[in-house]
Design an enzyme around this catalytic site. Structure first.
Site, short mmCIF file in Angstrom:
data_model
loop_
_atom_site.label_atom_id
_atom_site.label_comp_id
_atom_site.label_asym_id
_atom_site.label_seq_id
_atom_site.Cartn_x
_atom_site.Cartn_y
_atom_site.Cartn_z
N GLN A 128 0.86 -1.18 0.00
CA GLN A 128 0.00 0.00 0.00
C GLN A 128 0.90 1.24 0.00
O GLN A 128 0.95 2.01 0.95
CB GLN A 128 -0.92 -0.01 1.22
CG GLN A 128 -1.84 -1.22 1.28
CD GLN A 128 -2.76 -1.21 2.48
OE1 GLN A 128 -3.42 -0.20 2.75
NE2 GLN A 128 -2.80 -2.31 3.22
N ASP A 206 6.24 -8.93 -13.55
CA ASP A 206 5.55 -7.73 -14.02
C ASP A 206 6.58 -6.66 -14.37
O ASP A 206 7.78 -6.83 -14.12
CB ASP A 206 4.57 -7.19 -12.96
CG ASP A 206 5.22 -7.06 -11.59
OD1 ASP A 206 6.34 -6.52 -11.50
OD2 ASP A 206 4.61 -7.50 -10.60
N LYS A 235 0.67 -9.35 -17.37
CA LYS A 235 -0.55 -10.00 -16.89
C LYS A 235 -1.75 -9.07 -17.04
O LYS A 235 -1.65 -7.87 -16.79
CB LYS A 235 -0.39 -10.41 -15.42
CG LYS A 235 0.70 -11.45 -15.20
CD LYS A 235 0.72 -11.92 -13.77
CE LYS A 235 1.29 -10.89 -12.83
NZ LYS A 235 2.74 -10.73 -12.97
#
Length: 368
Positions: A128, A206, A235
């Site tokens: 986060q 990624d 992805k």
């Protein structure tokens, strides 16, 4: 050992020559200062390994719980005017581990410790790190504010989810070490020989992990591993943790693939990526990740997937007991998951911080 005392307090100490390449020799060591090492309840095993390498006892501290679940922290020895190192991952249960770390830091501050260095191998809330929608906190930054408010003088962590978390600490310096320093030699000695000189592809899961995968590939090349290339998976997600489709940038057909990431949570994305790579022609697929969260059915998925080997660090304890024999989880912990300890790396960092020497040598693979 040569020790200098002043007013009953150990001021400096010259250590004998160490046999460990990571530790350095007597000529490289600077005088050290008096320090004590403590452990939270989340990483007792890792802290014990670090203490054993350092040849110091773990500090006495009670980190229990009251009947209502509140943390019960009590020091069992004097830390006045002492440099304190605390090892505590903020791993599940995340909030309990974080509050325990916070209260331990406050306890040391109230006990007049000279400095407090928080060694947080796994930094919870790291994902986060930005606002992805309206009216949400930037929790990684807020945790940094909490630790600095508690009185942390320095932070040491392994493979933060994103590098900008270091900037969330405005007063405490942050050392973000890389576990691949320990993983790469293990792979070169234990995994690469099984590939029988066939080409290897280091795969980033990624676009955000490309820098990490590139460092990993360069480290393998530095240890004379031939025929290495880099690939990236793109992805398309249906929701968080759910992959709808995947594309590959780079060549993986006829190669042994090693997926490099910072953590494994539910392992859904990892296992689907491994299965897709195999379908696209990869000879085998292994994974090398630092933090083994293994939430929910993660171990079951790994055991039932096409993953050959999963290499992780001991920043988070792994539950190896209670799995039904021959189940996916049992196969994972008994055959596929290999734990490479980061204790030597943390030990070297503690020694560098304590002696005032540079930690830059800890960011590259030792070829010895």
């Amino acid at each position: 050992r040569i020790r200098c005392w002043q007013g009953g307090v150990l001021i400096t100490e010259m250590a004998e020559e160490s046999s460990s390449p990571m530790m350095g020799t007597q000529a490289e060591q600077r005088p050290t200062v008096n320090f004590k090492l403590f452990a939270g309840s989340a990483t007792q095993e890792l802290a014990s390994k670090v203490a054993e390498i350092l040849q110091v006892p773990l500090g006495k501290a009670n980190t229990g719980r009251f009947r209502d679940g509140e943390c019960n922290i009590q020091l069992g020895e004097n830390v006045r005017n002492t440099h304190v190192f605390i090892i505590q991952s903020t791993c599940p249960p995340v909030n309990d581990s974080l509050m325990e770390l916070f209260l331990m830091v406050r306890c040391f501050r109230r006990a007049s410790a000279r400095t407090v260095t928080a060694i947080v191998p796994y930094y919870g809330y790291a994902r986060q790190d930005r606002k992805t929608t309206a009216r949400v906190p930037i929790s990684a930054s807020d945790v940094a504010m909490l630790l600095e408010a508690a009185g942390v003088d320095r932070m040491l962590s392994l493979d933060l989810h994103c590098g900008q978390i270091q900037g969330f600490f405005h007063h405490a310096p942050v050392d973000n070490l890389h576990a691949f320093v320990e993983h790469v030699p293990f792979i070169v000695n234990e995994i690469i020989p099984t590939f029988e000189d066939q080409p290897v592809a280091v795969v980033s899961p990624d676009a955000g992990g490309v820098a990490r995968a590139k460092l990993f590939m360069e480290s393998l090349a530095a240890m004379n591993v031939p025929n290495i290339s880099l690939a990236i998976t793109i992805k398309h997600r249906r929701a968080a943790g759910e992959v709808e489709a995947m594309n590959i940038v780079g060549e993986i057909k006829g190669k042994h693939c090693i997926i490099v990431d910072d953590m494994i949570d539910t392992a859904d994305t990892l296992c689907k990526s491994a299965d897709s790579l195999r379908e696209m022609g990869a000879l085998s697929v292994s994974a090398c990740c630092t933090h083994a969260l293994f939430s929910g059915p993660a171990l079951e998925r790994i055991g039932n997937s096409s993953l050959k080997t999963v290499i992780v660090s001991d920043t988070i304890p792994i539950n190896r007991e209670g799995h039904e024999v021959n189940s996916g989880a049992w196969i994972a912990v008994q055959q596929k998951v290999k734990v490479v300890s980061c204790a030597r790396l943390l030990t070297a960092a503690i020694q560098s911080i304590n002696s005032g020497t540079s930690v830059s040598s800890l960011f590259s693979v030792n070829k010895k």
